[in-house]
Design an enzyme around this catalytic site. Structure first.
Site, short mmCIF file in Angstrom:
data_model
loop_
_atom_site.label_atom_id
_atom_site.label_comp_id
_atom_site.label_asym_id
_atom_site.label_seq_id
_atom_site.Cartn_x
_atom_site.Cartn_y
_atom_site.Cartn_z
N ARG A 579 0.84 -1.22 0.00
CA ARG A 579 0.00 0.00 0.00
C ARG A 579 0.87 1.25 0.00
O ARG A 579 1.94 1.28 0.60
CB ARG A 579 -0.90 0.02 1.25
CG ARG A 579 -1.99 -1.03 1.21
CD ARG A 579 -3.06 -0.83 2.25
NE ARG A 579 -2.52 -0.65 3.59
CZ ARG A 579 -3.21 -0.07 4.56
NH1 ARG A 579 -4.43 0.40 4.31
NH2 ARG A 579 -2.71 0.08 5.76
N SER A 640 8.32 -5.04 6.01
CA SER A 640 8.03 -6.11 7.00
C SER A 640 8.93 -7.31 6.83
O SER A 640 8.47 -8.45 6.60
CB SER A 640 6.57 -6.51 6.87
OG SER A 640 5.79 -5.35 6.83
N ASP A 694 6.63 -3.79 10.25
CA ASP A 694 5.16 -3.65 10.38
C ASP A 694 4.69 -3.84 11.81
O ASP A 694 3.71 -3.24 12.25
CB ASP A 694 4.42 -4.60 9.43
CG ASP A 694 4.86 -6.05 9.59
OD1 ASP A 694 4.26 -6.91 8.92
OD2 ASP A 694 5.82 -6.31 10.34
C1 0WK Z 1 -1.48 -4.86 7.69
C2 0WK Z 1 -0.30 -3.93 7.95
C3 0WK Z 1 0.93 -4.44 7.26
C4 0WK Z 1 1.19 -5.85 7.68
C5 0WK Z 1 0.00 -6.68 7.42
C6 0WK Z 1 0.20 -8.07 7.90
O1 0WK Z 1 -0.59 -2.64 7.48
O2 0WK Z 1 2.01 -3.63 7.54
O3 0WK Z 1 2.31 -6.34 7.03
O4 0WK Z 1 -1.14 -6.16 8.08
O5 0WK Z 1 -0.92 -8.81 7.62
P1 0WK Z 1 -1.11 -9.62 6.26
O6 0WK Z 1 -1.49 -8.66 5.24
O7 0WK Z 1 0.17 -10.32 5.99
O8 0WK Z 1 -2.18 -10.59 6.54
C1 BGC Z 2 9.04 -10.89 8.80
C2 BGC Z 2 8.80 -9.80 9.82
C3 BGC Z 2 7.40 -9.29 9.73
C4 BGC Z 2 6.41 -10.45 9.80
C5 BGC Z 2 4.99 -10.01 9.68
C6 BGC Z 2 7.98 -11.93 8.91
O1 BGC Z 2 8.12 -12.85 7.90
O2 BGC Z 2 10.30 -11.46 8.99
O3 BGC Z 2 9.69 -8.76 9.64
O4 BGC Z 2 7.16 -8.42 10.78
O5 BGC Z 2 6.68 -11.37 8.78
O6 BGC Z 2 4.73 -9.41 8.49
#
Ligand code: 0WK
Ligand code: BGC
Ligand code: BGC
Length: 954
Positions: A579, A640, A694
């Site tokens: 994003r 992240s 993140d």
């Molecule tokens: C939303 C956050 C972002 C993070 C994500 C993790 O804004 O920084 O990496 O959540 O959740 P995912 O999208 O991997 O399920």
């Molecule tokens: C990364 C982290 C991150 C997490 C959640 C992991 O795979 O090593 O830096 O915070 O995922 O997104």
């Protein structure tokens, strides 16, 4: 409109009715002769009616009145059929009305036999044949049409056992079992038993069944409301002679239906008339309100014996029925059964004969102690006596034994009484069966129904006339149904063995499922060990010693204090979506405008330059759309992935995770790579101020609302946590006052083998197939990128064991990532009935049974529960560290959380919170779901950095 008064019969009707089986001329013809018969009776003997014998016309009136009471008109039969059908559908809909009280009990038998069932089974039959129980040894060969004759033995149950304490009855049954098995060359171990228990029961599983109420001469104490399988298991244990596994309990009607030879087409109705009566049939599961199933069929035990709609039964119940009921063990109950069941027909005849004798119409107006004692006339007596051929002689023999002297035409009269009682029973039974047939027509939307009905019970076995009257009446009431009646070969013993074989297979599958899932069921000790190991790894990581937790300083020293102001650009890379955000921080709060861009796999796994050029393309696109082109706003970059930060705007990527693998990035400063990409793009100016993980962005974002938020947690594609550590504990950063936010990178926890005791072969499969085997062990047991794969590997394993999908491996299920983690969230959602579970799985090209769907649900639950508990153990380690850092008795702290898995899974968040409460009882932890993601957090970190930079320049 229920009939109240007995309506006069049209000649046709009466002829129709009174036609006795075997072509006997209608009873009417005899009426006159009945009158004339009387004249010859004797005067004044003991036990004889004192007042004078009735005159011929009175006596025939009396006989007629008696026999007429047992006439049930076609109209009445149709009313009974309609009312019974009505109450069946009410009960199926879940709103059983006590008046009608047919019970419609699901039996957990979902299919008629496949014919593949095989094995040796012990069958114990209790209740079908009244005062006897039967034990059978049944061998199923599993080959269509091949069958071995079961060995069986019948044991008479003493009356005091049928009416005594329940334990005595079950001990008696266990004793009979051993006696039977002692005579057979069988092992004492590992025997599987099917329990045919012919009474109304609420079943909650193939081997769990609670007795609702006794019927048919049984009334043992301490059994109603109890699980009869457990009572039998306890008795077998007390007996201690054999180890017998009771794997299934079935109603005798089900055994009868399942025992039907598959060759003649599966029987889908089981009809029993023995001491009692009842039927079962295969109903569409979607019509059974108590079952949340929409596909397939389920066998329903109708329990029509308790049908008692006074409106339609009232006019049919005779004074003799009421007298019989009053004297019975269960007055007011089983009224319908008491007009049909073999236990009662003899008694009805006795009551009529006693009545007629006392009115001087029979036996010269003389009774006898035998005639006046309950139960002195049995079913077999009735059947023998009514036999048009040999009956008369039997009448004489039987009644002479009862001390009665026969008048000239008494025998014929007695035969008429027997025939009337017997015929009514068969016709009422037919009306009930016609109701079941009508129900089948409804539930299958079939106008013309072709169906096979398995018949069982001694009334069918011994008295073929019962079936012919029943068949005749069914054709009258349900002419559009083509019904074939299949006598069950051995009283249902085979059918019970069939169900037992299915139950044994399901029980074996359940055991294999439990064995497979056991390693996922973590107990308190195991979780506390994870918490302790993580705590130890945290301390080692902070001190820079070898640890699977890198404990990376983030150079964020404080959570926001609300004085931040300004417009900021933020990037959020590393989660499900990339994003670009514009974050406006004002006194009035934070306003965010954002756009989601995709990172195609070939970019995420291409070259670093390509990845960062793609990122800059998205930024430029966003700026254009937001009218920000040419503006150089401070930018915060949520990146992240594990980065060793040397400063707020310097982060060396240690290694990629979560499916990213762009080249030439690991070991590089990500901010530099971004700035170089910006540099490569003309006319773009961006001021990259901060790079944050993140978890940090999420902590800051939630900290803006709640200053107690000092932990950031991500459970999404990946998983990780950060928290505010005392700077004095951070060896890598000088200074011993104040705090530093530490990015734990807990995804890598256990990469040193410290979690191997918890890792399953399925975890190993997923790890080996990943692009970073041996890395991110903790993450691969918790996060969204991997849970679906763990489930898929377990399903493959269970399919290979034949536990799932009939052992049919499908191409689709062998495809990586085909089982999305979001399926777990959908499948485990409470609002999703099993049927929707099936839809998800069928979309994966899997054909499955409801048992399969249930097992897949349990696999998903086990995998997600372990993930949530491990995550909870991690959070417990973090908050306990903060509490001890501050030497507090009790810590109150908030945790900012983000991530699709945590947010969308129906139970994940509550399981995490429960585990934290269990493992960190001295911490009061509030979980704050981040609304705006970590982009806002990155902007706030940038804002703090800008504020600190301005103060530094002032
Ligand atoms: C939303 C956050 C972002 C993070 C994500 C993790 O804004 O920084 O990496 O959540 O959740 P995912 O999208 O991997 O399920
Ligand atoms: C990364 C982290 C991150 C997490 C959640 C992991 O795979 O090593 O830096 O915070 O995922 O997104
Ligand atoms: C019981 C039924 C049983 C029937 C035939 C009735 O009394 O309630 O469960 O199927 O008898 O044995």
């Amino acid at each position: 409109m229920p009939h109240t008064e007995r309506e006069e019969l049209t000649p046709e009707e009466s002829d129709q009715l009174l036609l006795l089986p075997g072509g006997h001329p209608p009873l009417w013809n005899h009426m006159d002769s009945i009158g004339s018969v009387r004249l010859r009776q004797r005067e004044g003997a003991p036990g004889c009616s004192q007042e004078g014998l009735p005159c011929p016309s009175d006596s025939s009136e009396l006989v007629l009145e008696c026999l007429q009471q047992f006439k049930v008109t076609e109209t009445q039969l149709r009313q009974i059929q309609a009312s019974l059908l009505g109450s069946m559908e009410q009960a199926l809909g879940g709103q059983a009305s006590p008046a009608s009280a047919v019970q419609m009990l699901p039996t957990y038998v979902g299919s008629t036999p496949h014919g593949t069932e095989q094995g040796d089974f012990v069958v114990l039959e209790l209740g079908a044949t009244g005062a006897s129980l039967r034990v059978l040894w049944v061998t199923l060969l599993g080959i269509e049409g091949h069958r071995m004759e079961p060995r069986s033995q019948e044991f008479v149950i003493p009356p005091e056992v049928m009416l005594g304490p329940g334990q005595q009855l079950f001990d008696f049954a266990a004793h009979c079992l051993s006696e039977f098995l002692d005579a057979l060359p069988v092992d004492k171990e590992g025997l599987q038993l099917g329990f045919s228990f012919s009474f109304p029961c609420h079943q909650t599983g193939l081997d769990r069944s609670t007795l609702i109420s006794w019927t048919k001469g049984f009334r043992c104490s301490g059994v109603e409301g109890h699980d009869v399988v457990q009572l039998l298991r306890d008795a077998i244990k007390r007996q201690g002679a054999y180890s017998i596994d009771v794997v299934a309990v079935v109603n005798d009607t089900v055994g009868t239906m399942m025992g039907c030879e598959p060759g003649v087409g599966p029987c889908e109705v089981g009809l029993v008339v023995d001491t009692g009566t009842n039927a079962c049939y295969m109903e569409e599961a979607r019509h059974v309100a108590v079952l949340d199933e929409d596909r397939g069929r389920v066998c329903i035990s109708v329990e029509w014996g308790s049908f008692s709609d006074d409106g339609v039964l009232g006019p049919v119940l005779t004074t003799f029925d009421h007298a019989l009921d009053r004297e019975s063990l269960n007055p007011g109950a089983q009224r319908f059964e008491k007009m049909i069941g073999g236990l009662y027909l003899g008694e009805l005849v006795r009551l009529v004969l006693a009545h007629l004798a006392q009115r001087g119409v029979l036996f010269g107006g003389c009774t006898s102690p035998a005639l006046l004692s309950r139960g002195s006339i049995l079913l077999e007596h009735v059947a023998e006596m009514k036999d048009p051929l040999a009956g008369a002689a039997r009448v004489h023999a039987i009644l002479r034994d009862m001390g009665l002297s026969m008048g000239a035409s008494d025998a014929e009269l007695v035969q008429y009484v027997c025939a009337a009682v017997f015929t009514r029973a068969a016709r009422l039974c037919a009306a009930a069966l016609a109701a079941v047939l009508a129900r089948l027509q409804h539930s299958r939307e079939q106008q013309v129904l072709q169906i096979a009905v398995a018949t069982g019970g001694r009334v069918f076995e011994r008295y073929p006339s019962f079936l012919s009257i029943l068949q005749e009446t069914v054709m009258l009431l349900a002419p559009e149904c083509d019904v074939s009646f299949i006598p069950s070969v051995d009283g249902g013993g085979r059918g019970v063995a069939m169900v037992t074989a299915v139950a044994a297979r399901l029980a074996a599958h359940r055991r294999l499922l439990e064995e497979t899932l056991a390693p996922f069921r973590l107990d308190h000790e195991q979780l506390a060990a994870v918490r302790a190991q993580m705590r130890e790894a945290m301390v080692k990581g902070l001190q820079g010693e070898a640890s699977s937790l890198r404990m990376l300083p983030t150079y964020v020293r404080a959570t926001p204090d609300g004085t931040e102001r300004g417009d900021f650009l933020a990037l959020d890379l590393g989660g499900t979506n990339f994003r670009v955000l514009l974050v406006r921080v004002t006194a009035g709060g934070v306003k965010i405008t954002s756009q989601v861009y995709s990172i195609p796999e070939y970019v995420a796994q291409g070259s670093g330059q390509q990845l960062f050029d793609h990122i800059v393309d998205c930024i430029v696109d966003f700026q254009q759309k937001q009218g920000l082109s040419g503006q150089s706003l401070p930018l915060g970059f949520t990146f992240s992935f594990p980065c060793r930060q040397l400063g707020l705007d310097q982060g060396i990527l240690l290694n990629w995770t979560k499916g990213f693998n762009a080249s030439d990035c690991e070991g590089q400063d990500i901010v530099c790579l971004l700035r170089e990409a910006i540099g490569r793009r003309q006319a773009v100016e961006l001021n990259v101020v901060a790079i944050v993980n993140d978890t940090v962005g999420t902590m800051m974002s939630c900290g803006y609302e709640d200053p107690r938020c000092e932990v950031g947690l991500i459970v999404g594609t990946g998983t990780n946590a950060c928290y505010m550590e005392e700077l004095q504990n951070v060896a890598a950063v000088p200074g011993d006052s104040g705090h530093m936010c530490i990015n734990m990178e807990w995804g890598a926890f256990g990469d040193d083998g410290s979690l191997d005791s918890l890792r399953t072969c399925f975890d190993a499969n997923v790890d080996q197939a990943s692009i970073n085997p041996g890395k991110q062990s903790f993450e691969k047991m918790i996060s969204g990128m991997y849970l679906g794969e763990i489930v898929r590997h377990i399903l493959l394993h269970l399919t290979s064991l034949g536990v799932l999908f009939r052992g049919q491996q499908t191409q689709r299920l062998q495809t990586r990532d085909i089982f999305k983690t979001k399926f777990l969230s959908e499948i485990e959602s409470d609002s999703l009935a099993l049927r929707q579970v099936r839809t998800i799985l069928e979309d994966l090209g899997l054909s499955l049974t409801s048992d399969d769907a249930l097992m897949v649900l349990e696999v998903c639950q086990a995998v997600s529960q372990r993930a949530a508990q491990l995550c909870g153990a991690g959070v417990a380690a973090v908050v306990e560290k903060i509490r001890e850092n501050r030497g507090l008795e009790e810590l109150t702290v908030s945790v900012g959380v983000d991530g699709t898995l945590y947010k969308l899974h129906p139970h994940f968040s509550s399981l995490v919170a429960a585990t934290v409460r269990e493992l960190a009882p001295r911490c009061v932890v509030t979980f704050l779901q981040s609304e705006d993601g970590s982009g806002k957090g990155a902007a706030l970190v940038t804002a703090v950095a800008c504020r600190l930079a301005q103060m530094a320049h002032v």
